[in-house]
Each structure stands twice: as structure tokens, then as C-alpha cells.
Scaffold this motif. Structure first.
Motif, PDB file in Angstrom:
ATOM      1  N   LYS A  37      31.097  41.925 -33.754  1.00 50.58           N
ATOM      2  CA  LYS A  37      29.901  42.037 -32.919  1.00 50.58           C
ATOM      3  C   LYS A  37      29.696  43.461 -32.409  1.00 50.58           C
ATOM      4  O   LYS A  37      28.569  43.862 -32.124  1.00 50.58           O
ATOM      5  N   GLU A  38      30.778  44.241 -32.286  1.00 46.66           N
ATOM      6  CA  GLU A  38      30.651  45.606 -31.770  1.00 46.66           C
ATOM      7  C   GLU A  38      30.516  46.655 -32.871  1.00 46.66           C
ATOM      8  O   GLU A  38      30.749  47.848 -32.630  1.00 46.66           O
ATOM      9  N   ALA A  40      28.130  48.233 -34.254  1.00 44.32           N
ATOM     10  CA  ALA A  40      27.229  49.365 -34.023  1.00 44.32           C
ATOM     11  C   ALA A  40      27.876  50.434 -33.150  1.00 44.32           C
ATOM     12  O   ALA A  40      27.389  51.564 -33.111  1.00 44.32           O
ATOM     13  N   GLN A  41      28.963  50.090 -32.451  1.00 42.12           N
ATOM     14  CA  GLN A  41      29.659  51.058 -31.604  1.00 42.12           C
ATOM     15  C   GLN A  41      30.788  51.775 -32.346  1.00 42.12           C
ATOM     16  O   GLN A  41      31.527  52.552 -31.732  1.00 42.12           O
ATOM     17  N   LYS A 336      20.733  37.436 -33.962  1.00 39.94           N
ATOM     18  CA  LYS A 336      20.028  38.664 -33.602  1.00 39.94           C
ATOM     19  C   LYS A 336      18.678  38.330 -32.966  1.00 39.94           C
ATOM     20  O   LYS A 336      18.049  37.325 -33.295  1.00 39.94           O
ATOM     21  N   GLU A 341      15.857  47.202 -32.444  1.00 42.81           N
ATOM     22  CA  GLU A 341      17.230  47.545 -32.064  1.00 42.81           C
ATOM     23  C   GLU A 341      18.231  46.620 -32.769  1.00 42.81           C
ATOM     24  O   GLU A 341      19.265  47.068 -33.268  1.00 42.81           O
ATOM     25  N   ASP A 342      17.914  45.331 -32.821  1.00 43.99           N
ATOM     26  CA  ASP A 342      18.828  44.402 -33.477  1.00 43.99           C
ATOM     27  C   ASP A 342      18.780  44.537 -34.994  1.00 43.99           C
ATOM     28  O   ASP A 342      19.785  44.330 -35.682  1.00 43.99           O
ATOM     29  N   GLN A 344      18.607  47.305 -36.485  1.00 40.51           N
ATOM     30  CA  GLN A 344      19.472  48.452 -36.755  1.00 40.51           C
ATOM     31  C   GLN A 344      20.958  48.112 -36.685  1.00 40.51           C
ATOM     32  O   GLN A 344      21.799  48.917 -37.092  1.00 40.51           O
ATOM     33  N   GLN A 345      21.288  46.908 -36.201  1.00 44.63           N
ATOM     34  CA  GLN A 345      22.686  46.487 -36.148  1.00 44.63           C
ATOM     35  C   GLN A 345      23.156  45.822 -37.449  1.00 44.63           C
ATOM     36  O   GLN A 345      24.355  45.612 -37.630  1.00 44.63           O
ATOM     37  N   PRO A 348      25.573  48.289 -39.818  1.00 46.22           N
ATOM     38  CA  PRO A 348      26.940  48.409 -39.284  1.00 46.22           C
ATOM     39  C   PRO A 348      27.694  47.086 -39.312  1.00 46.22           C
ATOM     40  O   PRO A 348      28.896  47.058 -39.592  1.00 46.22           O
ATOM     41  N   GLY A 349      27.008  45.975 -39.022  1.00 47.69           N
ATOM     42  CA  GLY A 349      27.684  44.679 -39.000  1.00 47.69           C
ATOM     43  C   GLY A 349      28.173  44.242 -40.368  1.00 47.69           C
ATOM     44  O   GLY A 349      29.332  43.838 -40.525  1.00 47.69           O
ATOM     45  N   LYS A 461      24.956  55.190 -40.324  1.00 46.15           N
ATOM     46  CA  LYS A 461      24.899  53.752 -40.094  1.00 46.15           C
ATOM     47  C   LYS A 461      23.581  53.131 -40.554  1.00 46.15           C
ATOM     48  O   LYS A 461      23.358  51.940 -40.331  1.00 46.15           O
TER      49      LYS A 461
END
Length: 523
Positions: A37-38, A40-41, A336, A341-342, A344-345, A348-349, A461
């Protein structure tokens, strides 16, 4: 006396060992891993910290890997945090395994996969990869019924979308744990499934490990099978667990009786109605906290045991998993929202799933799984649905839920349909990569840094590679009709047939109906 009793009843996972490590960071070292879940970080920045005892609605793997070839593994859970100089590991349930294999993210991952979760050729059903999936959630929400499901399927065919896997979502059943079709909503479920098969669909059903406490199923499983997790404060009683649909008892899959009953129900649905597979929802770690079980197990182990049931059903889907890397399970990204914004995740996910040994990955539903976003048609961002579809088109799987023809005008619907057809057109290519991945363990979708180490792509990313020979740079920003693309070393042919020599950054046009795709042409 109370303190003694409380300690005695603590689950084994609470009383685990507490191992720790501190690793000095190397110059330019970047780390990934842990909680999907993290994603994108990642790579982790100073100040990032996480506790793997909580899965945050998605998969977890007790693995960290770096672009310098280093890896960290723990057979149990742990916490970690990043500072500007150190990676600090705490609360390890088992001793940490820390080492180095090569000098890249790819070499670290490949060692970890071979050593900690070796792939052995297992993979989900081919139709999950090479054709779109259609979930009934957004269109029907909790009003799942035979007439509307058939209308949804007919609309897919009528609008020219490729037929694929159709998932009937929550509330088709009489009750949680009573896995029979509601007779007032499904007058002929066998006839419905037969018709869907004739139209070219496989059919999956939503299920979960919960049982409603006021159902006949609960009384049977409680009184005759002792099949539920227990309340530590009242060990003779089944614990009522709060989840998003209220309070229910939770099956204890450390108990063979619970496993036998649950699998028996799934098999009955297959044999009676011709159901092809199952979306196995829930399984999140917090549901298993503070519970007593037939055999001692951590919350993560309970989640893993639930996931293992899906291996008998090649048409499967999970969202919450623990240590199931290398296995033939579909791993969906967490729900999502309908937002840029979601969107764009997603990259990375999906790429992190591959780096954690979960290559058979599915993004969340196209446009997201929040049904409220699709109730007011005049406020729907049609461009966002198109760009979401385009991201899905080149990923291992794509899943519709909102009916594009209901919410899009002709221009946007045409772009969405074209993206769906692209996924089917490259379906065999995706399937070939998936079959190779099931043996080699390599991700299906790869970051640029994984494929081209040492080039400074750790923070890229918004691009990804499908295999090694196709790079996708989708549009992820509202209103954008062009974007910058990082070309790795070598020759790259773009979607217009133009040849580019990397490494370099270029600007490419990307009107609404274009997905920037580059094919590798060698050095």
C-alpha cells in the motif's frame, strides 16, 4: 491474578522474540519492500517507518531490497524505519537474514526469490491475463441480481468490448457464510451461468471468511465444528469481529474442520452452478488480532492460510496476503479512489508487487472502486476513466467495473474501447511473460531501475516495462496531451515508428486516444 491470566491467554505472535538490526546506508542506496500500500512512498525517504503487523488493506512481504544488491528477510513480522544514515529494524519475530547478492535491485530480488519464495511454475488461469475482467460492483453495488448481471454482460458484447472474466460481487448470497444464491434475486442461477458461458465469459463469485452470527450456518459451525476464532476474554465463545459489513464470526483456518467446510462450499458452487472461480476478499491482519485459534498462529499466518485456499481455484483474486510470493494467486491492488492522485499510484503499486514476489498482479477497478464517484453523471471526469483504462491495458490484468458506455460520451468511449482491445491484442504476449515469470520469478511489470541498473532511474514512477522489450509511459495528469519520457540506453521505437537513441529524455505527443509505447530495438 488478572495479569497472570492475561499473559497466559496472549496469542503466540504477541510473545514472539524481539530481534533488531541497524544497517548503515551506502552512498546512493535506495530501498523498497514491506507493505504494498505504501509503494508510492518508495524508495524510502528519511522519516519513513512502518509496522508490518498491519497490512493497510493490501499485500505484505517481510522483504526489503536495495539497488546496491542488499536484501533483508524475516520469517515473521517486524517494524522498520529509515533515517538519513540508517535503516533500523525492530521487533523481528525471527532473526533477520541480511546479505548481498550482486550490486543491483534485480540481483537482490532474484536472490530473494530463489531463496525465500521460490517459483515452481504455478500461475492463475490464463483468461485472467489475456482478456479483460468485468466486476459487477460499481454497476449494482449491493443489489446483485440475475437480470442486471445479464444486462451488464449483454452490454459488454453489444458495445464491442472483448468478453472475459465476469465477477459477481458481494450480496449475491443469502448471508455471509450461507453461500447460496438469493432465490428472489437469482431465480435460475445455473441458467444464468450457462448463458454467460455461452456468451464467452468465465464466472467468478465474491466470497469472504466471515459468517453472520444469526445464520443457520453459524449455529452449525459453532456447535458441531468449533470452526471459529475465539474471544480471549471468553475462550468458550466465538469472537465477533468488526469489518466493513458489520460484526461476524471469523473462520479459523488453523482448524481442519473450517478448511474442509469452506472448500466444500466453494466446490459445491462449482459443481452445482458451473462457477469457475472466486474473488476471496478480506483476510486483513487486524481481523485476526486478539483472537484464540485451534492452533497458535500470528495474524499474518491466519491471513496466509486463507490465501492458501485459493491455490485450488486457478480463477482467484486476493487483496490481502502475507508471504505468498511465488504462488499462483492473483494479487489485486487495494481499493483506489476516482482521482488522478490514485491513478498515479498504480504503477508504483504494480511494480512493487513484482519486486515482492507477487507478479500476477491486477490494478484496482478502472477508475477506482468507489461507487459514489459514479452516481452523478454530470460530474464524472471522463478523461480520467480513459487514462485509467490506458494504464490497465499494458498491465498483467485489467478490470472494468463501471460500465464505460453508461458514463462516457462517444469520443471518450471510443478511446476506452480501443485500450480494452489493445489489452486483448497483446494478451498472448502478456501470458507468455506470465508463464516465464511463474518459473523464473521475474516481475511481469518492471521498474526502469530493475531493468537498467545504475542509470539513476530509482525515482521514475510514471513509466514501466512489460517484460524487457516494451516500455509504457501513460498519461497520468489531467488535461495533458504530451509528456516527458525517460529513454533508457539503447534503441527505442515509438508508437509512430520513429526510432530514438537512449539514454535521453524526450517529449512525446499523447492525445486522448494515444498511449505512448516504446519497443526496445537493441543497443
Amino acid at each position: 491474578m488478572r495479569l497472570f491470566i492475561f499473559f497466559f491467554l496472549l496469542p503466540a505472535w504477541v510473545m514472539a522474540q524481539n530481534y533488531s538490526e541497524r544497517l548503515a546506508l551506502e552512498k546512493g542506496e535506495a530501498w523498497w519492500g514491506g507493505r504494498i500500500k505504501e509503494a508510492a512512498q518508495m524508495p524510502f525517504q528519511p522519516g519513513y517507518e512502518v509496522d508490518l503487523n498491519f497490512n493497510n488493506a493490501n499485500q505484505v512481504q517481510p522483504l526489503l531490497i536495495s539497488n546496491k544488491g542488499r536484501y533483508i528477510w524475516n520469517e515473521g513480522s517486524f517494524r522498520f524505519k529509515m533515517t538519513k544514515d540508517e535503516l533500523i529494524l525492530e521487533g523481528g519475530e525471527q532473526p533477520f537474514v541480511v546479505g548481498r547478492s550482486g550490486e543491483s535491485l534485480r540481483s537482490a530480488y532474484q536472490y530473494a526469490a530463489r531463496t525465500f519464495f521460490p517459483f515452481q511454475g504455478e500461475m492463475p488461469h490464463p483468461r485472467l491475463f489475456n482478456v479483460p475482467q468485468y466486476n459487477s460492483w460499481i454497476e449494482l453495488i449491493y443489489n446483485q441480481n440475475q437480470a442486471d448481471i445479464m444486462n451488464y454482460a449483454r452490454s459488454i458484447v453489444r458495445e464491442g468490448f472483448p468478453t472475459g472474466v465476469l465477477m459477481i460481487d458481494d450480496n449475491w448470497q443469502i448471508d455471509y457464510g450461507d453461500w447460496n444464491f438469493k432465490p428472489d434475486r437469482f431465480p435460475d442461477p445455473k441458467g444464468m451461468v450457462d448463458s454467460l458461458h455461452q456468451m464467452g465469459f468465465e464466472v467468478m463469485l465474491w466470497v469472504c471468511p466471515f459468517v453472520s452470527p444469526d445464520s443457520e450456518t453459524f449455529r452449525y459451525l459453532y456447535e458441531q465444528k468449533d470452526a471459529f476464532l475465539k474471544d480471549p476474554a471468553r475462550p468458550e465463545e466465538a469472537k465477533m469481529v468488526r469489518w466493513w459489513n458489520g460484526f461476524s464470526a471469523l473462520l479459523d483456518f488453523t482448524n481442519p474442520a473450517a478448511v474442509t467446510w469452506f472448500k466444500g462450499e466453494l466446490t459445491r458452487l462449482q459443481e452445482t452452478y458451473g462457477i469457475d472461480g472466486f474473488k476471496l476478499d478480506a483476510g486483513d491482519f487486524p481481523f485476526y488480532h486478539d483472537c484464540l485459534s485451534h492452533k497458535k498462529a500470528s495474524p499474518q499466518e491466519h491471513s496466509r492460510l486463507y490465501a492458501a485456499l485459493g491455490l485450488d481455484y486457478p480463477l482467484n483474486e486476493y487483496r490481502a496476503c502475507w508471504k505468498m510470493g511465488g504462488r499462483g494467486l492473483v494479487q489485486r491492488l487495494a481499493d483506489k479512489n476516482f482521482s488522478w492522485e490514485d491513478l498515479q499510484q498504480l504503477i508504483p503499486g504494480i511494480t512493487l508487487q513484482g519486486l515482492m514476489g507477487y507478479p500476477f498482479a491486477c490494478p484496482d477497478m478502472i477508475g477506482g472502486g468507489e461507487y459514489r464517484s459514479f452516481l452523478a453523471l454530470d460530474s464524472i471526469d471522463q478523461e480520467l476513466i480513459v487514462r485509467s483504462t490506458q494504464v490497465h491495458a499494458y498491465m498483467p490484468m485489467m478490470q472494468f467495473s463501471v460500465a464505460p458506455w453508461r458514463v462516457l460520451d462517444a469520443k471518450h468511449l471510443a478511446a476506452c474501447l480501443e485500450a480494452a482491445k489493445v489489452h486483448a491484442q497483446i494478451g498472448q504476449h502478456i501470458l507468455d511473460i506470465a508463464r516465464e515469470s511463474s518459473k523464473s520469478g521475474e516481475p511481469i511489470v518492471r521498474t526502469l531501475d530493475y531493468a537498467f541498473p545504475g542509470e539513476g532511474y530509482e525515482e521514475v514512477k510514471d513509466q514501466f516495462l512489460l517484460g524487457y522489450n516494451m516500455m509504457i509511459a501513460p498519461v497520468l495528469e489531467s488535461g495533458a496531451r504530451s509528456r516527458k519520457v525517460q529513454l533508457p540506453p539503447g534503441k527505442w521505437w515509438d508508437h509512430t515508428g520513429r526510432l530514438h537513441q537512449g539514454p535521453q529524455q524526450i517529449e512525446v505527443d499523447a492525445p486522448l486516444d494515444v498511449i505512448p509505447v516504446f519497443r526496445y530495438g537493441g543497443q
